[in-house]
Design an enzyme around this catalytic site. Structure first.
Site, PDB file in Angstrom:
ATOM      1  N   ARG A  92      -3.424 -10.193   4.939  1.00  0.00           N
ATOM      2  CA  ARG A  92      -3.788 -10.361   3.521  1.00  0.00           C
ATOM      3  C   ARG A  92      -2.659  -9.781   2.680  1.00  0.00           C
ATOM      4  O   ARG A  92      -2.418  -8.582   2.735  1.00  0.00           O
ATOM      5  CB  ARG A  92      -5.112  -9.621   3.275  1.00  0.00           C
TER       6      ARG A  92
ATOM      7  N   LYS B 159       0.818  -1.215   0.000  1.00  0.00           N
ATOM      8  CA  LYS B 159       0.000   0.000   0.000  1.00  0.00           C
ATOM      9  C   LYS B 159       0.851   1.265   0.000  1.00  0.00           C
ATOM     10  O   LYS B 159       2.009   1.272   0.382  1.00  0.00           O
ATOM     11  CB  LYS B 159      -1.009  -0.038   1.147  1.00  0.00           C
TER      12      LYS B 159
HETATM   13  N1  PMM Z   1      -7.357  -3.984   0.633  1.00  0.00           N
HETATM   14  C1  PMM Z   1      -7.624  -4.052  -0.673  1.00  0.00           C
HETATM   15  C2  PMM Z   1      -8.568  -4.953  -1.173  1.00  0.00           C
HETATM   16  N2  PMM Z   1      -9.229  -5.781  -0.338  1.00  0.00           N
HETATM   17  N3  PMM Z   1      -9.649  -6.581   1.833  1.00  0.00           N
HETATM   18  C3  PMM Z   1      -9.408  -6.534   3.144  1.00  0.00           C
HETATM   19  N4  PMM Z   1     -10.091  -7.367   3.985  1.00  0.00           N
HETATM   20  N5  PMM Z   1      -8.508  -5.654   3.682  1.00  0.00           N
HETATM   21  C4  PMM Z   1      -7.801  -4.797   2.905  1.00  0.00           C
HETATM   22  O1  PMM Z   1      -6.980  -4.021   3.455  1.00  0.00           O
HETATM   23  C5  PMM Z   1      -8.022  -4.818   1.499  1.00  0.00           C
HETATM   24  C6  PMM Z   1      -8.971  -5.735   0.997  1.00  0.00           C
HETATM   25  C7  PMM Z   1      -6.903  -3.168  -1.635  1.00  0.00           C
HETATM   26  O2  PMM Z   1      -5.667  -3.738  -1.976  1.00  0.00           O
HETATM   27  P1  PMM Z   1      -5.331  -4.524  -3.361  1.00  0.00           P
HETATM   28  O3  PMM Z   1      -5.767  -3.614  -4.467  1.00  0.00           O
HETATM   29  O4  PMM Z   1      -3.863  -4.702  -3.273  1.00  0.00           O
HETATM   30  O5  PMM Z   1      -6.037  -5.840  -3.391  1.00  0.00           O
END
Ligand code: PMM
Length: 269
Positions: free
Chosen positions: A250, A208
């Site tokens: 995650r 991030k």
């Molecule tokens: N961040 C993203 C997408 N899904 N789900 C959860 N539970 N927590 C998060 O912090 C989260 C998520 C955005 O990140 P990406 O684009 O790298 O998937």
């Protein structure tokens, strides 16, 4: 020990042939590799929630994720569906997903809680204040971790009122969602306030923006902070989050995170 959710984003910029055809086989192969590296859950998403990302319709989202979920689930892999849409959540559970990961905590789609209650799936609820287009305008806090915990508690109450048992809930403070740079560090510093709410806690710092900002500020990284540097920074935050008592992280880089968590575990004794 803290477990690992491996990210399988099935979007045109991830598994595609020149941006036109989504390649299901490559997405499944990527997921199986993350599984072999130690992911306990694969989190499959078909709509990017990144800052500035455009929304896609639930039908397109389902065309992307459902074939991938079917194959991963039939191979016995625990799958989570990363979606804001109730219809996609329901279709994903029919296709074999066991967890609905809703970064909006039920705020984006008024049908979501009922769909999850009916599905029997576990429900990961994120702290969220609005869609990515205007979420930074809503990033106003006095005490960040305290307010995030308070709003998650409201989401827990709404989920319970919709018939979702507390044992099925997973809480996520939503790193990067309606939080600007330093506010994300405030959340991480105050993770114990989220853990104290009771349910399992999931956290997603992977690659991030606030990590790249910190590397530029503290370690002299250049503007284009490389993916490997972001992954290393993610592994550090994941290890520290494990020490703070989170249940799962995650991440994109499962192998590196597995090693980081193993060392945190060894430290904890
Ligand atoms: N961040 C993203 C997408 N899904 N789900 C959860 N539970 N927590 C998060 O912090 C989260 C998520 C955005 O990140 P990406 O684009 O790298 O998937």
């Amino acid at each position: 020990m803290t477990s690992i959710w491996g990210i399988v984003n099935v979007t045109p910029d991830s598994f595609s042939d020149g941006g036109r055809y989504l390649d299901v086989d490559r997405a499944v192969a990527h997921g199986m590799r993350l599984r072999a590296e130690g992911a306990a859950v694969l989190d499959v998403g078909g709509e990017s929630t990144r800052p500035g990302a455009e929304r896609v319709g639930a039908d397109i989202e389902q065309q992307r994720v459902i074939p991938v979920i079917e194959q991963l689930a039939s191979a016995g892999v625990p799958v989570s569906i990363d979606t804001l849409n109730a219809a996609t959540a329901a279709a994903a559970v029919r296709a074999g997903a066991r967890i609905v990961n809703d970064v909006s905590g039920g705020l984006a789609d008024p049908e979501m809680r009922a769909a999850v209650a009916e599905s029997g799936a576990d429900y990961a609820i994120g702290h969220w204040r609005g869609f990515s287009a205007d979420m930074y305008a809503k990033a106003e806090y006095r005490r960040v971790a305290r307010e995030v915990a308070g709003e998650l508690q409201e989401r827990m109450g709404e989920a319970a009122a919709s018939g979702i048992a507390p044992s099925r809930l997973i809480l996520d403070p939503g790193i990067g969602f309606a939080k600007a740079g330093a506010q994300n560090w405030d959340v991480l510093r105050g993770l114990d306030e989220i853990v104290a709410l009771g349910p399992r806690v999931l956290i997603g710092t992977s690659r991030k923006r606030f990590l790249a900002e910190a590397l530029r500020r503290e370690a002299g990284a250049d503007d284009e902070v490389s993916e490997s540097r972001r992954d290393l920074a993610t592994a550090v935050t994941s290890a520290l989050a494990a020490r703070a008592g989170v249940w799962a992280v995650r991440v994109h880089d499962v192998a590196g995170t597995r090693d980081a968590l193993a060392i945190a575990h060894a430290w904890a004794g």
